[in-house]
Design a protein around this motif. Structure first.
Motif, PDB file in Angstrom:
ATOM      1  N   LEU A 230       0.826  -1.197   0.000  1.00 35.60           N
ATOM      2  CA  LEU A 230       0.000   0.000   0.000  1.00 35.60           C
ATOM      3  C   LEU A 230       0.866   1.256   0.000  1.00 35.60           C
ATOM      4  CD1 LEU A 230      -2.997   0.543  -0.097  1.00 35.60           C
ATOM      5  CD2 LEU A 230      -3.042   0.628   2.396  1.00 35.60           C
ATOM      6  N   ARG A 231       2.007   1.193   0.645  1.00 30.13           N
ATOM      7  CA  ARG A 231       2.923   2.330   0.631  1.00 30.13           C
ATOM      8  C   ARG A 231       3.522   2.537  -0.759  1.00 30.13           C
ATOM      9  NH1 ARG A 231       4.899   4.566   5.269  1.00 30.13           N
ATOM     10  NH2 ARG A 231       6.891   4.993   4.229  1.00 30.13           N
ATOM     11  N   ARG A 232       3.667   1.457  -1.520  1.00 28.66           N
ATOM     12  CA  ARG A 232       4.166   1.607  -2.897  1.00 28.66           C
ATOM     13  C   ARG A 232       3.138   2.340  -3.756  1.00 28.66           C
ATOM     14  NH1 ARG A 232       6.246  -3.821  -1.790  1.00 28.66           N
ATOM     15  NH2 ARG A 232       8.521  -3.717  -1.699  1.00 28.66           N
ATOM     16  N   VAL A 233       1.867   2.066  -3.531  1.00 28.61           N
ATOM     17  CA  VAL A 233       0.822   2.807  -4.249  1.00 28.61           C
ATOM     18  C   VAL A 233       0.884   4.278  -3.868  1.00 28.61           C
ATOM     19  CG1 VAL A 233      -1.651   3.051  -4.597  1.00 28.61           C
ATOM     20  CG2 VAL A 233      -0.643   0.776  -4.419  1.00 28.61           C
ATOM     21  N   GLN A 234       1.044   4.558  -2.577  1.00 24.45           N
ATOM     22  CA  GLN A 234       1.179   5.938  -2.119  1.00 24.45           C
ATOM     23  C   GLN A 234       2.384   6.617  -2.763  1.00 24.45           C
ATOM     24  OE1 GLN A 234       2.586   6.457   1.911  1.00 24.45           O
ATOM     25  NE2 GLN A 234       1.263   8.234   2.250  1.00 24.45           N
ATOM     26  N   GLY A 235       3.506   5.903  -2.840  1.00 28.72           N
ATOM     27  CA  GLY A 235       4.694   6.472  -3.473  1.00 28.72           C
ATOM     28  C   GLY A 235       4.481   6.769  -4.946  1.00 28.72           C
ATOM     29  N   LEU A 236       3.737   5.888  -5.632  1.00 30.45           N
ATOM     30  CA  LEU A 236       3.444   6.122  -7.049  1.00 30.45           C
ATOM     31  C   LEU A 236       2.687   7.426  -7.240  1.00 30.45           C
ATOM     32  CD1 LEU A 236       3.072   5.248 -10.047  1.00 30.45           C
ATOM     33  CD2 LEU A 236       1.002   4.040  -9.302  1.00 30.45           C
ATOM     34  N   TYR A 237       1.604   7.604  -6.484  1.00 32.70           N
ATOM     35  CA  TYR A 237       0.796   8.818  -6.650  1.00 32.70           C
ATOM     36  C   TYR A 237       1.553  10.061  -6.197  1.00 32.70           C
ATOM     37  CZ  TYR A 237      -3.452   6.457  -8.110  1.00 32.70           C
ATOM     38  OH  TYR A 237      -4.387   5.748  -8.830  1.00 32.70           O
ATOM     39  N   ARG A 238       2.378   9.937  -5.182  1.00 32.95           N
ATOM     40  CA  ARG A 238       3.163  11.101  -4.754  1.00 32.95           C
ATOM     41  C   ARG A 238       4.126  11.549  -5.844  1.00 32.95           C
ATOM     42  NH1 ARG A 238       4.903  10.450   1.646  1.00 32.95           N
ATOM     43  NH2 ARG A 238       2.846  10.921   2.514  1.00 32.95           N
ATOM     44  N   ARG A 239       4.755  10.592  -6.531  1.00 35.25           N
ATOM     45  CA  ARG A 239       5.670  10.954  -7.622  1.00 35.25           C
ATOM     46  C   ARG A 239       4.917  11.595  -8.783  1.00 35.25           C
ATOM     47  NH1 ARG A 239       7.706   5.873  -6.327  1.00 35.25           N
ATOM     48  NH2 ARG A 239       6.635   4.951  -8.123  1.00 35.25           N
ATOM     49  N   LEU A 240       3.768  11.033  -9.142  1.00 32.99           N
ATOM     50  CA  LEU A 240       3.001  11.588 -10.257  1.00 32.99           C
ATOM     51  C   LEU A 240       2.510  13.002  -9.940  1.00 32.99           C
ATOM     52  CD1 LEU A 240       0.880   8.480 -11.335  1.00 32.99           C
ATOM     53  CD2 LEU A 240       2.981   9.352 -12.351  1.00 32.99           C
ATOM     54  N   ILE A 241       2.098  13.227  -8.696  1.00 31.69           N
ATOM     55  CA  ILE A 241       1.618  14.565  -8.311  1.00 31.69           C
ATOM     56  C   ILE A 241       2.776  15.545  -8.246  1.00 31.69           C
ATOM     57  CG2 ILE A 241       0.559  15.882  -6.441  1.00 31.69           C
ATOM     58  CD1 ILE A 241      -1.139  13.406  -5.825  1.00 31.69           C
ATOM     59  N   ALA A 242       3.927  15.106  -7.702  1.00 27.97           N
ATOM     60  CA  ALA A 242       5.090  15.997  -7.621  1.00 27.97           C
ATOM     61  C   ALA A 242       5.613  16.354  -9.014  1.00 27.97           C
ATOM     62  CB  ALA A 242       6.190  15.341  -6.794  1.00 27.97           C
ATOM     63  N   ASP A 243       5.573  15.406  -9.950  1.00 30.30           N
ATOM     64  CA  ASP A 243       6.036  15.663 -11.327  1.00 30.30           C
ATOM     65  C   ASP A 243       5.001  16.410 -12.169  1.00 30.30           C
ATOM     66  OD1 ASP A 243       8.337  14.369 -10.710  1.00 30.30           O
ATOM     67  OD2 ASP A 243       7.814  12.498 -11.712  1.00 30.30           O
ATOM     68  N   LYS A 244       3.790  16.561 -11.632  1.00 32.82           N
ATOM     69  CA  LYS A 244       2.692  17.186 -12.373  1.00 32.82           C
ATOM     70  C   LYS A 244       2.434  16.442 -13.688  1.00 32.82           C
ATOM     71  CE  LYS A 244       3.602  21.775 -10.444  1.00 32.82           C
ATOM     72  NZ  LYS A 244       3.898  23.201 -10.732  1.00 32.82           N
TER      73      LYS A 244
END
Length: 358
Positions: A230-244
């Motif tokens: 579940l933390r890997r899913v969180q990391g995925l979305y955090r990267r996508l949001i940070a990269d816009k």
């Protein structure tokens, strides 16, 4: 016909025969007919007739320097090779052969194309490093379908935990976003999910007897996060949001509906599927022949496909130089004994009745 002796001959037009062979080879390679069906004879006769056609090289599209609105890049594997493809939404722009997706292979592809406004990717290995080096001002749109697959791989389609159920529902909701208002609402829902499950995602499991270590946890680690997937899913979305790179297809579009793609489905469903068709129809080709078949297929998908006979004429007019045989190495020192038979040693095979008593 000779008027004196009556002998006659027929002048042969090699160019006409070669043109017919090349067009027949091209039609068979990209068509559905077997060698017997397209030639009307035996497959052996057809292979002997078009054998030289395999050596005709298919050039890539010319570098024009045109700046495209968007480019979708994708990699596909077959046999022991990987093929990287760049697609502008209408035509194949370039391709690159490699053994695997890496920064070097992606750089070789991107270096042939001027940086577009938007690039649609599936997050392939080494691609982000190549983009930062060659297309650093290009906006990135991450493929929604591949993001959905990543979430499902970590959280499964039927999760048991409530936090996993909510993030899977959020991912399905992401697929239904169609405008900036819906995108802003989705961002708010995701922020609420992170806030609600912050403490839950920080839970730890301590190493002790009877507790299995998850994959990737070293034998010397004293603890690890309990909900790693579940933390890997969180990391995925955090990267996508940070990269816009989550809603680039909306923020960079100037029309309604948006003209920017949000998935790499066009090259995957059309180009990649078409690549596998000739390989499936003509099973048993060698690696070199399979690559040449794929290149002929990609040539038909470019904006200005090359004419098969024009390429063949250039090949016949400029044959590749034959490789000179390598000279045999001269042995150093005295010649050693061999295994051959010599008359001096009396080792020739004897025949006849000499030496026999009966």
């Amino acid at each position: 016909r000779c008027r004196d002796c009556g002998a006659s001959t027929t002048q042969r037009r090699r160019d006409v025969s070669n043109r017919a062979s090349m067009l027949l080879f091209h039609a068979w390679l990209l068509g559905k007919d077997s060698q017997r069906e397209i030639s009307g004879g035996t497959g052996r006769a057809f292979r002997a007739k078009v054998d030289w056609c395999w050596s005709v090289e298919v050039p890539q599209p010319a570098i024009t320097g045109e700046i495209y609105r968007q480019i979708a890049v994708d990699g596909t594997y077959f046999q022991n090779w990987c093929l990287l493809i760049a697609y502008n939404g209408a035509h194949v722009v370039a391709w690159q052969w490699c053994d695997r997706e890496s920064k070097a292979s992606w750089s070789a592809l991107l270096d042939r194309i001027s940086a577009p406004d938007v690039v649609v990717t599936d997050g392939g290995t080494g691609l982000r490093a190549a983009l930062d080096e060659h297309w650093r001002h290009t906006r990135i749109q991450r493929c929604y379908f591949h993001s959905f697959q990543t979430v499902i791989r970590h959280a499964t389609r039927q999760p048991r935990l409530q936090a996993s159920k909510e993030i899977v529902d959020l991912t399905r909701e992401l697929m239904r976003v169609r405008d900036l208002d819906a995108a802003a609402a989705w961002m708010g829902h995701y922020a609420s999910w992170e806030t609600r499950w912050t403490v839950f995602l920080k839970e730890r499991t301590w190493a002790r007897a009877g507790v299995d270590r998850p994959r990737g946890v070293g034998i010397h680690q004293k603890w690890w996060y309990t909900h790693q997937e579940l933390r890997r899913v969180q990391g995925l979305y955090r990267r996508l949001i940070a990269d816009k790179s989550l809603f680039t297809w909306l923020t960079q579009s100037h029309h309604t509906p948006p003209e920017i793609a949000r998935t790499t489905s066009p090259p995957e469903g059309g180009i990649n599927a078409g690549i596998k068709d000739p390989l499936r129809r003509h099973r048993g080709m060698t690696t070199d022949h399979a690559r040449r078949a794929v290149e002929w297929h990609l040539n038909t998908l470019t904006e200005f496909p090359k004419d098969p006979w024009e390429l063949a004429k250039h090949h016949l007019a400029n044959p590749a130089p034959e490789a000179s045989p390598k000279p045999k190495a001269t042995p150093l020192g005295p010649e050693t004994y061999g295994t051959g038979l010599t008359a001096e040693e009396g080792l020739w095979t004897r025949k006849g009745w000499a030496g026999r008593s009966h």
